[in-house]
Design a protein around this motif. Structure first.
Motif, PDB file in Angstrom:
ATOM      1  N   SER A  50       0.832  -1.200   0.000  1.00  0.00           N
ATOM      2  CA  SER A  50       0.000   0.000   0.000  1.00  0.00           C
ATOM      3  C   SER A  50       0.861   1.243   0.000  1.00  0.00           C
ATOM      4  O   SER A  50       0.373   2.340   0.224  1.00  0.00           O
ATOM      5  N   ASP A  51       2.164   1.083  -0.202  1.00  0.00           N
ATOM      6  CA  ASP A  51       3.064   2.224  -0.243  1.00  0.00           C
ATOM      7  C   ASP A  51       3.028   2.830  -1.640  1.00  0.00           C
ATOM      8  O   ASP A  51       3.474   2.203  -2.596  1.00  0.00           O
ATOM      9  N   ARG A 171      -5.015  -6.374   2.547  1.00  0.00           N
ATOM     10  CA  ARG A 171      -4.435  -5.491   1.539  1.00  0.00           C
ATOM     11  C   ARG A 171      -5.194  -5.680   0.228  1.00  0.00           C
ATOM     12  O   ARG A 171      -5.844  -6.698   0.026  1.00  0.00           O
ATOM     13  N   ASN A 201      -9.604  -3.539   5.050  1.00  0.00           N
ATOM     14  CA  ASN A 201      -8.910  -2.251   5.038  1.00  0.00           C
ATOM     15  C   ASN A 201      -9.344  -1.431   3.823  1.00  0.00           C
ATOM     16  O   ASN A 201      -8.639  -1.346   2.808  1.00  0.00           O
ATOM     17  N   ASP A 204      -7.101   1.776   2.578  1.00  0.00           N
ATOM     18  CA  ASP A 204      -5.901   1.391   1.832  1.00  0.00           C
ATOM     19  C   ASP A 204      -6.259   0.905   0.431  1.00  0.00           C
ATOM     20  O   ASP A 204      -5.558   1.203  -0.546  1.00  0.00           O
ATOM     21  N   SER A 233      -6.646   0.010   8.455  1.00  0.00           N
ATOM     22  CA  SER A 233      -5.851   0.568   7.353  1.00  0.00           C
ATOM     23  C   SER A 233      -4.675   1.384   7.867  1.00  0.00           C
ATOM     24  O   SER A 233      -4.722   1.960   8.972  1.00  0.00           O
ATOM     25  N   LYS A 234      -3.627   1.450   7.038  1.00  0.00           N
ATOM     26  CA  LYS A 234      -2.524   2.362   7.330  1.00  0.00           C
ATOM     27  C   LYS A 234      -2.962   3.808   7.152  1.00  0.00           C
ATOM     28  O   LYS A 234      -2.534   4.695   7.885  1.00  0.00           O
ATOM     29  N   GLN A 235      -3.809   4.039   6.147  1.00  0.00           N
ATOM     30  CA  GLN A 235      -4.336   5.380   5.908  1.00  0.00           C
ATOM     31  C   GLN A 235      -5.440   5.692   6.914  1.00  0.00           C
ATOM     32  O   GLN A 235      -6.252   4.820   7.242  1.00  0.00           O
TER      33      GLN A 235
END
Length: 378
Positions: A50-51, A171, A201, A204, A233-235
């Motif tokens: 997800s980067d 992901r 997520n 993301d 999520s990372k976001q």
């Protein structure tokens, strides 16, 4: 924002990993052309990220051939494109509205429309499907019915349209890259059988897909089939919302929580916290679709899906496309709010739309809510 506690019982994790492993063995997945790195052995898990810095461009879709008279908007130009759909309260498009009835405002300032027409170029559509065991066990029957309806939506696309299939749990996973070969799309969807993880997520998945689509020219859309819940999520919600606002990709969201809500209500198991979770999930889908000029739907039973997909198809096809050159020429990287109105040019009052019997119709104007101005590079 909805987040579950990161601590999960070890036995549940082991079960989830075993289920995922069984699913991958039964349905091997090959790496799509969007993935970087060496090829994997058959049946190996797909590398996912997800980067945004690691995202590969979409093969063959970065320079789509489109007619010369179709206007475009990119961040390094001073021309803004706005695609607009005008629909009744039932979702039916209102055609043949003259250019003189449209008003475009940026931060409240009227703008001069440079070009006006209908969006007729090929579409690029990403089907983004939540494939998580978070709620799937409650709606297994309707889940497969939903996939069958999605097949029907794919068939509404024109031969020159491009479509990709992306699923997400922990992901996003690209099951089928953008293609005009419908059999490849159907093959990808047939691989959706057993969900492995209970994470969903959403933020993301949306930001990942939009970032991958940023270099595609022409009209772009995401058809999102989701519960609307984001678990880990990372976001953050705010970060995802900003990326979605700037992505220039229309989102059509289909919420799946109504089926579960009916399931809980029928058993008297709906508490205040669950109702709040459901409400927040629906509001997130509404926000993502509204701010990108799309639509959101919340079906309660399978019979609604054909109408939903037909409305999405019509909305994508019957849009007005216009461009304007902003009166604010500052390259400050700030958010600019866009508002589209329908007015009577004689008195500048809201336009009255009537049916064949002369009865006034209520209508909605769907367009993206704004964009981020380019920033001057030192």
């Amino acid at each position: 924002m909805m987040r579950r506690r990161s601590s999960v019982k070890l036995s549940f994790l082991l079960t989830a990993f075993l289920l995922l492993g069984a699913a991958h063995q039964a349905f091997p997945q090959k790496a799509g052309p969007l993935s970087k790195g060496p090829r994997r052995a058959p049946g190996a898990a797909a590398p996912r990220t997800s980067d945004p810095e690691e995202l590969a461009p979409i093969k063959g879709r970065t320079r789509q051939e489109i007619p010369e008279d179709v206007p475009l908007f990119t961040a390094d130009t001073n021309v803004v494109q706005v695609d607009v759909a005008v629909v009744t309260k039932n979702g039916h498009p209102i055609p043949n509205i003259p250019q003189g009835n449209f008003r475009v405002l940026e931060d409240g300032v009227p703008q001069k429309v440079l070009s006006f027409g209908h969006s007729e170029g090929p579409m690029t559509v990403a089907l983004v499907i939540e494939f998580s065991s978070l709620y799937q066990r409650f709606w297994s029957e309707s889940w497969y019915q939903t996939l069958q309806a999605a097949y029907g939506f794919v068939e509404t696309l024109k031969p020159e349209d491009w479509v990709a299939v992306v699923t997400y749990d922990l992901r996003p996973e690209i099951l089928s890259d953008f293609t005009q070969n419908r059999s490849e799309t159907h093959d990808a969807m047939r691989r959706l059988r057993i969900a492995g993880f209970s994470e969903a997520n959403l933020y993301d998945a949306l930001t990942d897909t939009i970032t991958r689509m940023k270099d595609i020219e022409g009209r772009k859309a995401i058809v999102l089939i989701s519960s609307g819940v984001d678990t880990f999520s990372k976001q953050t919600y705010g970060q995802a919302r900003r990326i979605i606002q700037d992505g220039d990709v229309t989102i059509y969201a289909i919420g799946l929580m109504q089926t579960l809500r009916i399931y809980y209500d029928s058993r008297g198991a709906m508490g205040p916290l669950q109702r709040m979770d459901f409400l927040q999930a629906d509001n997130q889908l509404r926000t993502f679709s509204r701010e990108t000029g799309g639509m959101s739907f919340f079906p309660r039973f399978y019979g609604e899906f054909p109408t939903i997909f037909r409305n999405i198809h019509i909305s994508m096809r019957q849009q007005y496309s216009m461009t304007y050159q902003p009166t604010n020429t500052k390259r400050d990287g700030k958010w600019r709010k866009i508002e589209v109105r329908l007015v009577n040019p004689k008195n500048n009052k809201p336009l009255r739309v009537t049916n064949q019997k002369g009865k006034s119709l209520k209508y909605r104007i769907m367009a993206k809510r704004g964009y981020t101005a380019p920033r001057e590079v030192d």
